[in-house]
Scaffold this motif. Sequence first.
Motif, PDB file in Angstrom:
ATOM      1  N   ILE B  56       0.833  -1.200   0.000  1.00 25.31           N
ATOM      2  CA  ILE B  56       0.000   0.000   0.000  1.00 25.31           C
ATOM      3  C   ILE B  56       0.874   1.260   0.000  1.00 25.31           C
ATOM      4  O   ILE B  56       0.590   2.243  -0.689  1.00 25.31           O
ATOM      5  N   ALA B  57       1.961   1.226   0.781  1.00 26.12           N
ATOM      6  CA  ALA B  57       2.833   2.401   0.817  1.00 26.12           C
ATOM      7  C   ALA B  57       3.428   2.678  -0.559  1.00 26.12           C
ATOM      8  O   ALA B  57       3.492   3.819  -1.009  1.00 26.12           O
ATOM      9  N   VAL B  58       3.850   1.611  -1.241  1.00 26.62           N
ATOM     10  CA  VAL B  58       4.430   1.787  -2.571  1.00 26.62           C
ATOM     11  C   VAL B  58       3.375   2.319  -3.542  1.00 26.62           C
ATOM     12  O   VAL B  58       3.629   3.253  -4.299  1.00 26.62           O
ATOM     13  N   ASN B  59       2.171   1.756  -3.494  1.00 29.43           N
ATOM     14  CA  ASN B  59       1.142   2.132  -4.460  1.00 29.43           C
ATOM     15  C   ASN B  59       0.564   3.515  -4.206  1.00 29.43           C
ATOM     16  O   ASN B  59       0.168   4.202  -5.127  1.00 29.43           O
ATOM     17  N   THR B  60       0.468   3.920  -2.945  1.00 25.70           N
ATOM     18  CA  THR B  60      -0.114   5.229  -2.655  1.00 25.70           C
ATOM     19  C   THR B  60       0.954   6.278  -2.424  1.00 25.70           C
ATOM     20  O   THR B  60       0.674   7.470  -2.405  1.00 25.70           O
ATOM     21  N   GLY B  61       2.172   5.851  -2.165  1.00 22.80           N
ATOM     22  CA  GLY B  61       3.229   6.803  -1.868  1.00 22.80           C
ATOM     23  C   GLY B  61       3.170   7.334  -0.449  1.00 22.80           C
ATOM     24  O   GLY B  61       3.905   8.241  -0.076  1.00 22.80           O
ATOM     25  N   SER B  62       2.266   6.762   0.368  1.00 23.36           N
ATOM     26  CA  SER B  62       2.131   7.273   1.729  1.00 23.36           C
ATOM     27  C   SER B  62       2.457   6.175   2.739  1.00 23.36           C
ATOM     28  O   SER B  62       1.725   5.200   2.859  1.00 23.36           O
ATOM     29  N   PRO B  63       3.550   6.320   3.479  1.00 25.42           N
ATOM     30  CA  PRO B  63       3.862   5.327   4.510  1.00 25.42           C
ATOM     31  C   PRO B  63       2.769   5.247   5.577  1.00 25.42           C
ATOM     32  O   PRO B  63       2.493   4.176   6.103  1.00 25.42           O
ATOM     33  N   ALA B  64       2.129   6.363   5.899  1.00 24.53           N
ATOM     34  CA  ALA B  64       1.084   6.361   6.927  1.00 24.53           C
ATOM     35  C   ALA B  64      -0.038   5.413   6.521  1.00 24.53           C
ATOM     36  O   ALA B  64      -0.480   4.573   7.305  1.00 24.53           O
ATOM     37  N   LEU B  65      -0.489   5.540   5.243  1.00 29.36           N
ATOM     38  CA  LEU B  65      -1.529   4.629   4.754  1.00 29.36           C
ATOM     39  C   LEU B  65      -1.026   3.190   4.795  1.00 29.36           C
ATOM     40  O   LEU B  65      -1.766   2.252   5.061  1.00 29.36           O
ATOM     41  N   GLY B  66       0.278   3.024   4.521  1.00 31.89           N
ATOM     42  CA  GLY B  66       0.870   1.695   4.573  1.00 31.89           C
ATOM     43  C   GLY B  66       0.725   1.074   5.956  1.00 31.89           C
ATOM     44  O   GLY B  66       0.340  -0.089   6.095  1.00 31.89           O
ATOM     45  N   PHE B  67       1.008   1.862   6.992  1.00 30.23           N
ATOM     46  CA  PHE B  67       0.886   1.321   8.353  1.00 30.23           C
ATOM     47  C   PHE B  67      -0.559   0.974   8.690  1.00 30.23           C
ATOM     48  O   PHE B  67      -0.838  -0.051   9.317  1.00 30.23           O
ATOM     49  N   VAL B  68      -1.487   1.827   8.236  1.00 33.07           N
ATOM     50  CA  VAL B  68      -2.902   1.532   8.485  1.00 33.07           C
ATOM     51  C   VAL B  68      -3.267   0.207   7.812  1.00 33.07           C
ATOM     52  O   VAL B  68      -3.915  -0.666   8.413  1.00 33.07           O
ATOM     53  N   ALA B  69      -2.801   0.036   6.580  1.00 36.95           N
ATOM     54  CA  ALA B  69      -3.106  -1.205   5.857  1.00 36.95           C
ATOM     55  C   ALA B  69      -2.473  -2.398   6.548  1.00 36.95           C
ATOM     56  O   ALA B  69      -3.059  -3.490   6.608  1.00 36.95           O
ATOM     57  N   ALA B  70      -1.275  -2.206   7.098  1.00 34.38           N
ATOM     58  CA  ALA B  70      -0.593  -3.299   7.780  1.00 34.38           C
ATOM     59  C   ALA B  70      -1.388  -3.751   9.001  1.00 34.38           C
ATOM     60  O   ALA B  70      -1.564  -4.954   9.246  1.00 34.38           O
ATOM     61  N   ALA B  71      -1.877  -2.761   9.770  1.00 35.97           N
ATOM     62  CA  ALA B  71      -2.688  -3.094  10.938  1.00 35.97           C
ATOM     63  C   ALA B  71      -3.936  -3.856  10.512  1.00 35.97           C
ATOM     64  O   ALA B  71      -4.322  -4.861  11.117  1.00 35.97           O
ATOM     65  N   GLY B  72      -4.552  -3.356   9.423  1.00 37.62           N
ATOM     66  CA  GLY B  72      -5.752  -4.023   8.909  1.00 37.62           C
ATOM     67  C   GLY B  72      -5.457  -5.436   8.462  1.00 37.62           C
ATOM     68  O   GLY B  72      -6.199  -6.365   8.768  1.00 37.62           O
ATOM     69  N   GLY B  73      -4.356  -5.606   7.741  1.00 38.76           N
ATOM     70  CA  GLY B  73      -4.002  -6.933   7.244  1.00 38.76           C
ATOM     71  C   GLY B  73      -3.743  -7.917   8.370  1.00 38.76           C
ATOM     72  O   GLY B  73      -4.220  -9.051   8.357  1.00 38.76           O
ATOM     73  N   GLY B  74      -2.983  -7.466   9.388  1.00 31.47           N
ATOM     74  CA  GLY B  74      -2.706  -8.327  10.528  1.00 31.47           C
ATOM     75  C   GLY B  74      -3.980  -8.711  11.260  1.00 31.47           C
ATOM     76  O   GLY B  74      -4.185  -9.872  11.626  1.00 31.47           O
TER      77      GLY B  74
END
Lengths: 507, 306
Positions: B56-74
């Motif tokens: 998600i971070a790579v696709n959106t360019g936003s590390p913050a969104l990446g962390f949110v997605a990581a929490a969601g995925g876990g």
Amino acid sequence: MTGTDILLSIRGLTKAYPGVVANDDVSFDIGRGEVHALLGENGAGKSTLVKMIYGLVKPDSGEMVLNGAAFAPSEPQAARAAGVAMVFQHFSLFDALNVAENIALGMADPPAMRDLATRIRDVSEQYGLPLDPYRTVGDLSAGERQRVEIVRCLLQDPKLLIMDEPTSVLTPQEVEILFATLRKLSAEGTAILYISHKLEEIRALCDAATILRLGRKVAECTPRETTAREMAELMVGSELLVPERTGKAPGPVRLALKGLSVRSPSQFGTSLKEVSFEVRGGEVLGLAGVAGNGQDELLAALSGELTSARGMVVLEGKEIGQLGPMARRRMGLLTAPEERLGHAAAPDMSLTENALLTGAEREGLMANGFLRWGKARAFAKAIIERFDVRTPGTENAARSLSGGNLQKFVIGREVMQRPDVLVVNQPTWGVDAAAAAVIRQALLDLAEGGTAVIVISQDLDELMEVSDRFAALNEGRLSEVVPAQGLTVEQIGLMMGGAHGMEVAHV
Amino acid sequence: MDLSAINPVLLIASLMVAATPILLAGIGELVVERAGVLNLGVEGMMITGAICGFAIAVNTGSPALGFVAAAGGGALLSLLFALLTQYALANQVASGLALTLFGLGLSSLLGQGYVGIKPPPTDRLDIPVLTDLPVVGRILFGHDLMVYFGIALVALVWAFLKYTRAGLILRAVGESHDAAHALGYKVKRIRVMAIMFGGACAGLGGAYISLVRVPQWTEGMTAGAGWIALALVVFASWKPWRVLIGAYLFGGVTVLQLNLQAAGLAIPVEYLSMSPYLITILVLVIMSADKSRAPASLGRIFHASQ
């Protein structure tokens, strides 16, 4: 009783589980400030009924009216909000939490911890149930744990207090004090629904009684005007057999404990301190005591699960303190622990396999390390027949038997192995009256044949019925051993440790 | 050997970074275990979080969104564990191990297109004056937000368990689910929520590895961090602050031994590599010698029978 005096009215409550109707069209009324007894044998449906009142179980049909309004609690919180509180038979406490935290968990809207602690002190002293709010519950005695449950209920100003077998963990003195508390509550207008199978207590305490049998209400009576025997026969539905025994001079000393001291293996257990007694062939030694005073540890020390110094346990003149269970069984010392499922029997193994587990050695059920299934099956069958164990066959899992039937099986399994010394812990716990009579008779017959029998039990009536000599465990110490005949309840209570610091309610 | 090459300020600053993944995963697992559930799938949830966050971070360019997605995925993966153990009443140990294996496989599938890509950088805190202070500036005010989030989470979990009613109920469920049920608490619901919290924390920990600590995606890149987090909870005697101490200790020794390797210390590399594990276990074993014990219902299956 007029309409306004009725607090809770139960109309046609029915609850069925797969294969069994736990309650069938049960109706009765409880008045304000009335102490109402609910009587019945195990499996008569008492627990299911109170669980429906407390919102833990939903009835299939029927209705309840509390204070003139329809009452159908969907969960315990709703019942508590309506003024119904319950003291559980098997304590619903959390060992690792302190008293105040435990009480807070049972309240819908607890105050801040400090205020709650003050209120716990006030209420507990007012009703003569002293408690320190900051002690860890796991360190409390059985009687003190019950106080926690009662205080938890009282803090919510209940209109109806349900008590499920409250006296099974108390000494006679503590029972008196509890009754004083309950009478005070009742005088203040709190109704009490009191579940017990101790008939004399019900006669002393209760204003009315409803008797259940196999899920149906069979009678209603006024306990003060009914004899205990009449009530017992209403519960059982037939005449009661009282075990018989013939007086006989005791034989030589079979087993002796000499200053037995062992540490309890569990964190909240009780260590044994200097326990000494002798038991002779042909006699029954009864050991009383409130739960958690070292009974489990004593059984383990006798069975060999806990080993001790050599000379502390002497069987037929031989020092066996250091020997394990197998060696002791071989020498004729057999034991039946309290916990049926998991300790006395392996729940998921068949009755044949369970018979093998303790009988292999003495009954010759194995040869050269191989099992002799045919013989084992025959042994299991013999137990089932002689002790009237109700089961489809020897290949059923131990778990599938009802408590009473499994208890008959595990006691019978030891009795059939012709022990020289037999130790049983709580032999009739949770067993109906008819099965209990069978088990007690078997123990007496065994003693008749020259075996030394040790019965550890919390049921004083049972001990008085079977014991020749009597002693009590209190905090891991054993009282003096005295002849059972002529002992008064008062004396027994003092042997069990008296009131353990409980006080009479300050009125 | 040249020990002067080791800069103590940088050492402390980088141990905080090295500790953050296991700190996050450990504090999540602590909550799960205090509720009476033993989830051995931490490793699987971490690596799933690592790839979800990375992608998600790579696709959106936003590390913050990446962390949110990581929490969601876990959390989503942990929901599978919750279903198995709380509703299908499956064995917790077996389900946890399966979850780890499943997570490892799933993450390499998801990560096939992301090997060799660089993620967008996660910003470090930069407060004028404060960050420029000598020594303390770099240690206290020069990290990315997740480092502070990890510490704050420990404090929050500690306060939650100690002071709030919800925390008391959670501990009660972990102590005796039968008693909690008799009092009318929803044992399963509470446990499912705890499991999902644990999953989200593990996911964050994993994403911290792939987005900040390494930062890139390789298969199996969590390399046992989940198991360290699990051990940490046990040796920390289920106490939040001790998880923090243990995580920092582990992170500290890891960074130190890397520095020592670089400085050319005359000890075989293998010994240095195993030192973080040995020292962390040793210290936590000594700390856990007090009376505290596991939640009484830990790992037991709850079934509300009549």
